[in-house]
Write an enzyme that holds these catalytic residues in place. Structure first.
Site, short mmCIF file in Angstrom:
data_model
loop_
_atom_site.label_atom_id
_atom_site.label_comp_id
_atom_site.label_asym_id
_atom_site.label_seq_id
_atom_site.Cartn_x
_atom_site.Cartn_y
_atom_site.Cartn_z
N HIS A 54 0.67 -1.18 0.04
CA HIS A 54 -0.03 -0.14 0.09
C HIS A 54 0.72 1.24 -0.05
O HIS A 54 1.97 1.61 0.62
CB HIS A 54 -1.15 0.13 1.23
CG HIS A 54 -0.36 0.26 2.43
ND1 HIS A 54 -0.37 1.57 3.13
CD2 HIS A 54 0.03 -0.86 3.46
CE1 HIS A 54 0.12 1.12 4.26
NE2 HIS A 54 0.29 -0.01 4.67
N ASP A 82 5.75 2.41 7.34
CA ASP A 82 4.51 1.61 6.97
C ASP A 82 3.75 2.56 6.08
O ASP A 82 3.06 3.47 6.49
CB ASP A 82 3.89 1.53 8.32
CG ASP A 82 2.52 0.79 8.20
OD1 ASP A 82 2.08 0.24 7.14
OD2 ASP A 82 1.59 0.88 9.28
N GLU A 113 -5.07 1.51 2.63
CA GLU A 113 -5.03 0.52 3.49
C GLU A 113 -5.14 0.98 4.98
O GLU A 113 -5.74 0.45 5.78
CB GLU A 113 -3.61 -0.11 3.35
CG GLU A 113 -3.42 -1.58 4.18
CD GLU A 113 -2.87 -1.19 5.62
OE1 GLU A 113 -2.82 -2.37 6.35
OE2 GLU A 113 -2.63 -0.25 5.95
N GLU A 114 -4.85 2.15 5.25
CA GLU A 114 -4.70 2.55 6.62
C GLU A 114 -6.00 3.10 7.18
O GLU A 114 -6.39 3.12 8.37
CB GLU A 114 -3.97 4.00 6.82
CG GLU A 114 -2.29 3.43 6.78
CD GLU A 114 -1.54 2.54 7.58
OE1 GLU A 114 -2.42 2.21 8.78
OE2 GLU A 114 -0.46 2.45 7.54
N HIS A 172 3.47 4.27 12.78
CA HIS A 172 2.30 5.27 13.16
C HIS A 172 2.86 6.23 14.31
O HIS A 172 2.24 6.76 15.12
CB HIS A 172 1.23 4.36 13.80
CG HIS A 172 0.63 3.68 12.85
ND1 HIS A 172 -0.83 3.11 12.75
CD2 HIS A 172 0.91 3.04 11.79
CE1 HIS A 172 -1.17 2.54 11.77
NE2 HIS A 172 -0.19 2.45 10.78
#
Length: 382
Positions: free
Chosen positions: A80, A196, A228-229, A339
């Site tokens: 992603h 990420d 995606e998140e 994150h």
């Protein structure tokens, strides 16, 4: 569970693995601006990197695909593009920006951090996340975590009019951490934002290019997915659009090797290799595909860590349910402090993930892919 087959972790990175890796690609992806639903800059970089390696297509959600080959099973490498961030939710009369979080933020990490607001014209405006100072809080609130709606961004403005008319900021503009990619004193380790999943995305690009140069036994699809998140939304449309027979998801999952974890229980330690995920609450890895990945890694002396997770999820959660069901596996580059504004990863794990992705794709010929879903009695060994 760690397996350091054939790798001397003390050797210099340039000699540790045979596959050449371009860490500048990771830097470029990490520093790109692209929260969920606003992946344009990242998508353009992927298209630039893969130009000449295959045929491009896209779906209605904004996922980008590059396809190489037109025979054999449809094997997808998926990663992603989006990072967590914010949208401008409101502009106060005095020129502060109020935010809504996009993706899973832990408010502990936010106060006094620098951010960049991307305007409609493409300009980046720097600001800092603030809140009411502790000096003016009741004693009972001083040690509490500030809620997202109590935070704001100070862009140095004197009024809402200045924010709008001079800075060009509007409601709904995307906001990301203002973080530069850095190489740490340990030659193998780097720090940056959005690993990420820009680390997984960079590995996907590296692996796809290598496979196109070396050859592969299938129709190979590089899938750069969106959103995606916020619920693997792009993966849902990507599965429908490309109809893969098998998927390898490249991710950057949280490491578990920092103080507070029992070292002997770590399944995501930096420097111990690529993670092969067997389970998380959103997807149970096809056991035959997991066994094949482990076998390939052992044969190629690629260090790996087997991982069973009680929480979390990836695009595999949506992709394995697409069509009539698709065998999926997640290969991860363990990353500390995901994150947040600054993640830390090890380039040896990054390299191992790319190598395993390449080796596994080359093992996924027609017979191998077909065997993953031979469930009828008497067909298992035919």
């Amino acid at each position: 569970m760690r397996h350091g087959y054939g790798l001397d972790l003390g050797r210099a990175f340039s000699h540790a693995r045979p596959m050449a890796i371009d860490s500048d690609l990771l830097k470029k992806f990490s520093e790109a601006h692209g929260i969920s639903g606003h992946e344009d800059e990242v998508r353009a970089l992927v298209a630039q990197e893969l130009s000449g390696y295959g045929k491009f297509s896209a779906d209605g959600s904004g996922c980008l695909f590059c396809t190489s080959g037109d025979s054999g099973p449809r094997v997808m490498l998926a990663a992603h593009m989006d990072e967590i961030g914010f949208l401008v939710q409101n502009i106060t009369a005095s020129g502060f920006l109020q935010l809504v979080g996009i993706g899973g933020w832990w408010p502990h990490t936010l106060l006094s951090q620098r951010v960049l607001v991307r305007t409609r014209s493409g300009r980046s405006v720097q600001g800092v996340i603030g809140s009411r100072p502790p000096h003016f809080l009741p004693e009972g609130q001083r040690n509490s975590v500030m809620a997202m709606d109590a935070l704001f961004v100070d862009v140095g403005a004197e009024s809402a009019e200045q924010v709008r008319n001079e800075f060009g900021i509007r409601l709904g503009d995307p906001v990301v951490p203002d973080t530069a990619f850095s190489r740490l004193e340990n030659q193998f380790r780097v720090m940056g934002k959005a690993f990420d999943n820009r680390a997984g995305l960079a590995v996907m690009v590296e692996a796809f290019k290598a496979l196109c140069r070396k050859g592969h036994p299938n129709t190979l699809i590089a899938a750069a997915t969106v959103q995606e998140e916020v619920g693997t939304r792009g993966a849902k449309t990507a599965g429908a659009a490309m109809k893969p027979d098998c998927v390898i998801v490249l991710e950057a999952p949280p490491a578990d090797d920092t103080p507070g974890f029992a070292p002997g229980d770590s399944q995501g330690a930096l420097g111990d290799g690529v993670q092969i995920r067997l389970f998380d609450p959103t997807a149970i890895t096809n056991p035959r595909l997991a066994a094949l990945a482990e076998e390939v890694a052992v044969k190629a002396s690629i260090p790996f860590q087997l991982t069973v997770r009680r929480s979390g999820g990836t695009d595999a959660g949506a992709l394995h349910l697409s069509g009539k069901g698709v065998p999926c596996i997640v290969l991860g580059i363990p990353t500390r402090y995901i994150h947040s504004h600054n993640g830390v990863l090890d380039l040896r794990d990054y390299c191992a993930a790319a190598e395993l992705a390449v080796a596994l794709v080359r093992a996924l010929d027609h017979e191998a892919v077909e065997s993953l879903t031979q469930y009828l009695p008497g067909k298992e060994h035919s």
